[in-house]
Every structure is written in structure tokens, then in C-alpha cells.
Motif scaffolding. Structure first.
Motif, mmCIF file in Angstrom:
data_model
loop_
_atom_site.group_PDB
_atom_site.id
_atom_site.type_symbol
_atom_site.label_atom_id
_atom_site.label_comp_id
_atom_site.label_asym_id
_atom_site.label_seq_id
_atom_site.Cartn_x
_atom_site.Cartn_y
_atom_site.Cartn_z
ATOM 1 N N GLN A 327 -5.290 24.046 -8.244
ATOM 2 C CA GLN A 327 -4.995 23.333 -9.474
ATOM 3 C C GLN A 327 -5.650 21.967 -9.418
ATOM 4 N N SER A 328 -5.764 21.340 -10.558
ATOM 5 C CA SER A 328 -6.175 19.956 -10.600
ATOM 6 C C SER A 328 -4.967 19.071 -10.377
ATOM 7 N N CYS A 329 -5.178 17.923 -9.760
ATOM 8 C CA CYS A 329 -4.071 17.017 -9.476
ATOM 9 C C CYS A 329 -3.458 16.445 -10.741
ATOM 10 N N SER A 330 -4.165 16.488 -11.846
ATOM 11 C CA SER A 330 -3.660 15.906 -13.082
ATOM 12 C C SER A 330 -2.747 16.848 -13.846
ATOM 13 N N GLU A 331 -2.593 18.074 -13.385
ATOM 14 C CA GLU A 331 -1.772 19.027 -14.121
ATOM 15 C C GLU A 331 -0.299 18.652 -14.017
ATOM 16 N N SER A 332 0.459 18.976 -15.068
ATOM 17 C CA SER A 332 1.887 18.668 -15.093
ATOM 18 C C SER A 332 2.641 19.665 -14.222
ATOM 19 N N THR A 333 3.919 19.377 -14.045
ATOM 20 C CA THR A 333 4.756 20.255 -13.225
ATOM 21 C C THR A 333 5.495 21.288 -14.064
ATOM 22 N N GLY A 334 5.091 21.479 -15.311
ATOM 23 C CA GLY A 334 5.703 22.505 -16.149
ATOM 24 C C GLY A 334 5.071 23.852 -15.857
ATOM 25 N N ALA A 335 4.477 24.487 -16.888
ATOM 26 C CA ALA A 335 3.763 25.739 -16.675
ATOM 27 C C ALA A 335 2.522 25.486 -15.828
ATOM 28 N N LEU A 336 2.290 26.355 -14.856
ATOM 29 C CA LEU A 336 1.153 26.185 -13.947
ATOM 30 C C LEU A 336 -0.151 26.527 -14.674
ATOM 31 N N ARG A 337 -1.185 25.719 -14.430
ATOM 32 C CA ARG A 337 -2.500 25.914 -15.048
ATOM 33 C C ARG A 337 -3.528 26.049 -13.913
#
Length: 380
Positions: A327-337
Motif C-alpha cells: 500500500q501507499s503510506c498515504s492511504e487511510s485506515t478505512g477500506a484497504l486500497r
């Protein structure tokens, strides 16, 4: 010849002049009997105003009042019993498990979600080939990878209770990490029904269960991908890990779970005329030519049980720790992207982390992002 006062057969033995009789002194002669006066009252005399009954009865007013007092006592007891029953039913309904607001307070879930960023481009290929070239090649498939430890009783829990708690813990892992409908975000009910009622409010807020609610940090409760971005390329998820249990307090059983889940993903299909597809739950299309990629999630949970939880087939999630990538470090902790085949993460990730390691010693201490170790990706 017998005299006037003698009986015809003469003087009997025992009377004066004829034997001895100890009762002779109490025998009345004829003159005494005739002199006695016997009087029987008439019916009128017996029922007259001056007559006295055998038992004196209270006046009619007092008798009526006595009867009314008895009736009021019975009615009062009946009302008291009905009030007590209504109060018990009301309190039971107010504390119903179906009402989260009335449930007792629970310890807040301690949640940590750490994205793992790859150092280079994400490898791609066919799912079977990717699994074969990764550490997941030796892992079991789906629920078979969640094995139970040896079961023994503890000081406060029987062997049967320990077995039930472990079964609930395994079911929670399966529903929250392997269920296709949960992975795609179609539903969270299979996970929700396994939770202690005291945690339902926090769960609904974090995963966006209520209409209009925003998903914030769901990674501690379950694993969920963004269905607009990825689709499941292979339903045979690889799993490896272990379960352990121990008493953590008076009448409290705590189960620790540490498992690595490896998913094969593809880009989601473009939306059709009827809207976006349910990517993860839909059958895999063999005609798709998009390369697949692996996504690794190292998930550690602490689940708490008391006797009531075991009886009700539910658990309380005390802590959840998730490391997942690429994942990218900027992704939120909600749904995984996840990053898919050929994609790269933005630079600046910290030292590498291997989610296949069974120990948590390699987890980032304070950072909110880690680097996915090259050994965690399929080899070229």
C-alpha cells in the motif's frame, strides 16, 4: 308384698335392706323426682329480644367492615405483585442485548493499522504462479489455516467452555478475514453478530454500519478492500498462524490470534450498465488478462470472553493490530486500497517489515507506515 316406695321385685341387693351399693346415697326417690320442675322454652321465647345466643356475633356493620378489610388486603397484595412483575419486565427490556445504548460499557478497542509500502514495482502474474514464488506457498487454504491448539480446562473455565471460546474466535477470524461479502464491503453483519453488545456502538461507528455514517478505522475489526479498485483473483486465500488462550483475570478468558493472510487481487472490472459489480464476491472471470498481484496482511487480535459471552456465542475484541501491503503510506485506515501489479508506492517509507514473520518485533515502533520487505513479495 312390696311397699309403695319399693320396686315390684323387692329391695335390690345393695339398697337398704338388700345388700350393699356404693351409689345408694345418690338414688332419688319418687317424691324428689316429682318435686323437680323441668321447663323448656318455647320457640318464641328462644328467639325473643331477651334471648342470648350461644356465641355473641359482632354487629352487622362491624361484620361488613371486617369483610371489606379482607378484600382490600387481597387486592393490595395482588397490585403489589403485579407492580413487581411489571418492574422486572421493564428492567429486562431496558437491558436487552439488542439495544446497544442499554448495554454495559466495554473496554475501547485498541487499534493499530500500518500500511506497508513496497520498495519497487509490485510483481504481477497468475495467482498460482505468484503463490508458488512467495512464502505463502507453504500455507494452508482459507479456514484450514486457522488451527486450534490443544484444549485443556483452566481454573475458572471447563474444557467445553474453552473449546467453545476457541470456536468463536476462529469463526470471528473467518468472517472478518475470509468472507467474500465482508472483504468487498457488501455487509458486516457476519462479524457484527459475533460481538459483545457493549461494543456494537463503536463497531457501527468505525465500519459505517449505520446509514449515512462514514467509515473511519475498520482495520482493527475486519479486513475490507475498496471494491471500486480491486477484485479477488483467487478465492483460495492462503492462511498461516496460531491461536493461544489463558486466563487474564477473574472469570475472564483471553484468546490471542496471530495470522498472515495472503490474497491474490486484480484490478476491479469497470462499472457496467447496472452499476459497479460486487467485485470480490463475483466469480473469477477466466477471460480476464489483467495480471494478478499478492496482498499480505499480518493480523493480530486479542479476544476476551467471560462465561456469559461463551454461553451467548460472542466475543469482545480488546486489541487489533494490522500490517498490510503493498500500500501507499498515504492511504487511510478505512477500506484497504492495495497497490496492484506494476504500481509503485510514493517514496519515503521507513525500514522494511516482513508480514510473514510470526513475531511482532519487526513492526514499526511509532511510525504509521512501514516498508514491505522484499522477501514478502514473489521472487522473480
Amino acid at each position: 308384698m312390696a311397699g309403695r316406695g319399693d320396686p315390684p321385685e323387692g329391695t335390690s341387693e345393695g339398697l337398704p335392706g338388700g345388700g350393699e351399693d356404693e351409689y345408694g346415697a345418690v338414688v332419688f326417690d319418687e317424691s324428689f323426682v316429682r318435686a323437680a320442675r323441668l321447663q323448656e322454652y318455647s320457640a318464641l321465647e328462644r328467639t325473643g329480644p331477651d334471648a342470648r345466643a350461644v356465641r355473641t356475633l359482632p354487629p352487622p356493620v362491624l361484620r361488613a367492615r371486617s369483610g371489606n378489610v379482607g378484600a382490600w388486603v387481597v387486592m393490595g397484595l395482588a397490585l403489589l405483585l403485579a407492580f413487581s412483575l411489571a418492574t422486572a419486565i421493564h428492567m429486562g427490556l431496558r437491558r436487552s442485548p439488542a439495544d446497544p445504548a442499554a448495554a454495559p460499557r466495554a473496554e475501547p478497542l485498541r487499534m493499530t493499522v500500518i500500511p506497508l509500502a513496497p520498495s519497487g514495482a509490485v510483481p504481477g502474474g497468475e495467482p498460482a504462479d505468484l503463490y508458488h514464488r512467495s512464502p505463502a506457498a507453504r500455507h494452508r487454504i482459507a479456514a484450514a489455516g486457522i488451527t486450534l491448539p490443544a484444549i485443556r480446562r483452566t481454573s475458572a473455565f471447563t474444557e467445553s467452555e474453552v473449546r467453545t471460546a476457541l470456536a468463536v474466535a476462529k469463526e470471528y477470524l473467518v468472517m472478518s478475514s475470509l468472507n467474500p461479502e465482508v472483504l468487498t464491503g457488501s455487509t458486516v453483519r457476519p462479524v457484527r453478530v459475533l460481538l459483545d453488545p457493549a461494543q456494537l456502538g463503536a463497531f457501527d461507528r468505525d465500519v459505517g454500519f449505520r446509514a449515512g455514517a462514514r467509515t473511519t478505522a475498520s482495520g482493527g475489526w475486519l479486513i475490507r478492500f475498496d471494491p471500486a479498485r480491486v477484485a479477488l483473483a483467487d478465492p483460495a486465500v492462503r492462511v498461516r498462524g496460531s491461536l493461544g488462550y489463558a486466563e487474564s483475570g477473574a472469570d475472564t478468558l483471553e484468546i490471542t490470534a496471530g495470522h498472515t493472510f495472503t490474497y491474490a487481487l486484480r484490478p476491479a472490472a469497470p462499472p457496467g450498465p447496472s452499476g459497479p459489480p460486487s467485485a470480490l464476491s463475483a466469480p473469477v472471470d477466466p477471460a480476464r488478462t489483467d495480471p494478478a498481484s499478492l496482498f499480505v496482511a499480518r493480523r493480530e487480535l486479542r479476544l476476551r470472553f467471560d462465561h456469559e459471552d461463551i454461553l451467548r456465542h460472542r466475543t469482545e475484541v480488546v486489541a487489533g493490530h494490522l500490517q498490510a501491503g503493498p500500500q501507499s503510506c498515504s492511504e487511510s485506515t478505512g477500506a484497504l486500497r492495495p497497490l496492484l501489479a506494476g504500481e509503485r508506492a510514493s517514496p519515503g517509507a521507513p525500514a522494511g517489515t516482513d508480514p510473514y514473520a510470526l513475531s511482532t518485533s519487526t513492526a514499526p515502533a511509532a511510525g504509521l507506515c512501514g516498508a514491505l520487505a522484499p522477501a514478502a513479495l514473489p521472487t522473480p
